[in-house]
Design an enzyme around this catalytic site. Structure first.
Site: not given
Ligand code: MN
Length: 290
Positions: A80-81
């Protein structure tokens, strides 16, 4: 318990009570991989980002989860990041761990358009993921718990959204899975974020009564115990104080003030058969009027 300033070595020491060296080393390797991937990223609190996945793994270690869940906890925000693809994780840590991380990321990505839709849709996806691998949910719950513990520095709107979602979706799931301590903590944290003044008022009132309550609970427990022994009924008696959220819900639904809510404590008696259950109920009624 892994404290806020915990290190991966402290975690490794805790893990040595139930995992072998090879597995602990795999968890360590996932930690260092995540640390590098999140390099330069910060939490709102100003802490290094890696403190978050490490804390999530710590929560799961307290529950004695397996090494793959802990690895997934370390890596849960990497896709996700940091834009590292699932394939890369599979290559490094195997398909199982990559699947877990992917599952957690997908739950995180769900965006809500409306509250009603949010609940239904989220529940559905949760259930789907759960059917595939329950560990996805466990990592997600630990992720949510740590985010709730560190909600303070978030902007007001975001805090409200996260707290509402926690009460509506995550606390009930924890409850369904029988993870009562996580459920209770999520509820108390969610409740105090949504209603800080009410939470303060109730916890003050509870605090004031707490001393005398402990004695009362012990006293009642003793009397129940005696009665069961006298009648030769098998049962384990658990007495507890109710938590903020459940007291507040009761005040709200029954439109009563704190002082009108008599049952700030509750008892549970666990026995073996339905027959004994009714006998015990009878014994309790001989002590206290229904
Ligand atoms: Mn996270």
């Amino acid at each position: 318990m892994v404290a806020a300033e915990a290190t991966v070595e402290e975690l490794a020491r805790e893990l040595s009570s139930y995992l072998d060296t090879n597995r602990i080393n795999q968890v360590r390797r996932a930690y260092y991989y995540a640390e590098q991937a999140h390099e330069g990223q910060m939490r709102k609190s100003g802490d290094r980002y890696i403190t978050h996945p490490l804390a999530v793994a710590g929560i799961l270690a307290d529950l004695r989860l397996d090494h793959q869940s802990l690895m997934a906890a370390m890596l849960h925000d990497v896709i996700e990041d940091t834009g590292i693809p699932k394939d890369a994780l599979a290559e490094q840590f195997g398909e199982d761990v990559a699947e877990l991380v992917d599952g957690v990321s997908k739950l995180t990505q769900i965006e809500f358009r409306s509250r009603a839709e949010a609940q239904a849709e989220n529940f559905q996806k949760m259930t789907l993921a759960m059917a595939k691998d329950i560990r996805v949910i466990l990592v997600k719950l630990a992720d949510r718990l740590h985010n709730m513990r560190t909600l303070g520095p978030m902007p007001y709107e975001k805090r409200l959204r996260i707290a509402t979602e926690t009460l509506d979706i995550y606390a009930p799931i924890a409850n369904r899975l029988g993870m009562h301590s996580i459920c209770t903590e999520l509820e108390d944290l969610g409740f105090s974020s949504l209603y800080p003044m009410r939470a303060k008022y109730i916890s003050k009132a509870v605090e004031k009564l707490r001393g005398s309550h402990r004695e009362i609970i012990e006293d009642i427990r003793g009397k129940l115990q005696e009665k069961l022994e006298e009648r030769g009924l098998p049962g384990r008696i658990l007495g507890r104080e109710k938590h903020l959220n459940s007291i507040y819900n009761k005040m709200k639904f029954k439109q009563k003030s704190f002082h009108e809510i008599m049952d700030v404590y509750a008892f549970r008696i666990i026995t073996d058969t339905e027959d004994n259950c009714y006998r015990i109920l009878g014994a309790v009624h001989s002590l206290y009027k229904p």
